[in-house]
Motif scaffolding. Sequence first.
Motif, short mmCIF file in Angstrom:
data_model
loop_
_atom_site.label_atom_id
_atom_site.label_comp_id
_atom_site.label_asym_id
_atom_site.label_seq_id
_atom_site.Cartn_x
_atom_site.Cartn_y
_atom_site.Cartn_z
N ASP A 1 3.40 23.69 -26.68
CA ASP A 1 2.56 23.31 -27.82
C ASP A 1 1.25 22.69 -27.34
O ASP A 1 0.16 23.10 -27.74
CB ASP A 1 3.29 22.31 -28.73
CG ASP A 1 4.42 22.94 -29.52
OD1 ASP A 1 4.52 24.18 -29.56
OD2 ASP A 1 5.22 22.17 -30.10
N VAL A 2 1.36 21.67 -26.49
CA VAL A 2 0.15 20.97 -26.06
C VAL A 2 -0.71 21.84 -25.16
O VAL A 2 -1.94 21.78 -25.22
CB VAL A 2 0.50 19.62 -25.38
CG1 VAL A 2 1.08 18.64 -26.38
CG2 VAL A 2 1.44 19.81 -24.20
N ALA A 3 -0.08 22.68 -24.34
CA ALA A 3 -0.87 23.57 -23.48
C ALA A 3 -1.63 24.59 -24.32
O ALA A 3 -2.80 24.89 -24.05
CB ALA A 3 0.05 24.28 -22.50
N GLY A 4 -1.00 25.11 -25.36
CA GLY A 4 -1.65 26.11 -26.20
C GLY A 4 -2.76 25.55 -27.05
O GLY A 4 -3.74 26.24 -27.34
N LEU A 5 -2.62 24.29 -27.45
CA LEU A 5 -3.62 23.67 -28.33
C LEU A 5 -4.73 22.95 -27.57
O LEU A 5 -5.75 22.58 -28.17
CB LEU A 5 -2.93 22.67 -29.27
CG LEU A 5 -2.01 23.30 -30.32
CD1 LEU A 5 -1.15 22.22 -30.97
CD2 LEU A 5 -2.82 24.04 -31.37
N ARG A 6 -4.56 22.76 -26.30
CA ARG A 6 -5.54 22.03 -25.49
C ARG A 6 -6.93 22.66 -25.63
O ARG A 6 -7.11 23.86 -25.48
CB ARG A 6 -5.11 22.04 -24.03
CG ARG A 6 -6.06 21.29 -23.10
CD ARG A 6 -5.57 21.39 -21.67
NE ARG A 6 -6.53 20.83 -20.73
CZ ARG A 6 -6.60 19.55 -20.39
NH1 ARG A 6 -5.74 18.69 -20.89
NH2 ARG A 6 -7.51 19.12 -19.54
N ASN A 7 -7.90 21.80 -25.93
CA ASN A 7 -9.32 22.18 -26.05
C ASN A 7 -9.58 23.22 -27.14
O ASN A 7 -10.62 23.90 -27.12
CB ASN A 7 -9.85 22.71 -24.71
CG ASN A 7 -9.89 21.64 -23.64
OD1 ASN A 7 -10.27 20.50 -23.91
ND2 ASN A 7 -9.51 21.99 -22.42
N ASN A 8 -8.68 23.35 -28.11
CA ASN A 8 -8.91 24.28 -29.22
C ASN A 8 -9.97 23.70 -30.14
O ASN A 8 -9.84 22.57 -30.61
CB ASN A 8 -7.62 24.53 -29.99
CG ASN A 8 -7.74 25.68 -30.97
OD1 ASN A 8 -8.56 25.64 -31.88
ND2 ASN A 8 -6.93 26.71 -30.78
N PRO A 9 -11.04 24.45 -30.44
CA PRO A 9 -12.15 23.90 -31.22
C PRO A 9 -11.79 23.56 -32.66
O PRO A 9 -12.46 22.73 -33.29
CB PRO A 9 -13.19 25.03 -31.18
CG PRO A 9 -12.39 26.28 -30.95
CD PRO A 9 -11.28 25.86 -30.04
#
Length: 291
Positions: free
Chosen positions: A95-103
Amino acid sequence: MTSSAADVSAPRQPVRPRDIPADIARSWLLVPATKPESFNEAAASRADAMVLDIEDAVDPVNKATARAGVIEWLNNGGQAWVRINDVHSDFWADDVAGLRNNPGLLGVMLAKTENAEQVKETFHRLDGKSRVLALVESAVGIEEANNIARAEGAFRLAFGSGDFRRDTGMSADREAMAYPRAKLVVASRVGNLPGPIDGPTVGTNHPILREQSAITVSMGMTGKLCLAIDQTTIINEVISPTPSDVAWATDFMADFDARGGVIRDGSDLPRLGRAQKIMKLAVAFGVQPAL
């Protein structure tokens, strides 16, 4: 004709949510991540904040697909909070890896938060900037609320009332829920956070929703989770200052300014603080004073 993956994914032109600051947001609408076709409708609703749910609302076998749909929607211009899985689950790291730095990510709601380290680790795994709303759902979490509120990255606390009742065996009665609600309110003050967000009202009975939203306010909580779009208007109304409150604050501030901001007695400072808070919320929520 065979549909492509893009044809069945989230909407191509996401709707932007309302521009209500998250620190004073009243209605927090949980939207199952398995229903990307509903994202735009939810974003266009009266909800102050939309939370795309990839935790309780998603069966484990569908987690990866739901997460991918949320990430795509956010990458394509959508904006939302995301309820992610708890730190001890098999899905939190992805979850956190996929959402990291998502605008489009406004912040995450961390499920089943039980200690400050979980908030801190989530904050740093994301990007060290994304806000973490700690969802407290157990007896351990409630007793650790002061430390959670002071954790690095903590933005606001929320009450996972359903899971808390399941964990403790307590009922949903006002008296039974007074302690955990008060604990989150006090912890938020200790951590210098905005007021906490109350748990949702289950069902479609609007009078009960109105009654329970009034309890939210009486306990000092300043937001409430909701499970349906038609709940947002009632929650917003009940948690907002009333027109009578705004009229009182307007009159008090006018009188205070007219006398040059002079404090007359010990009751003036508390009343000034209340008036300033009411006026700030009235401007944000568009509440006009009663005539």
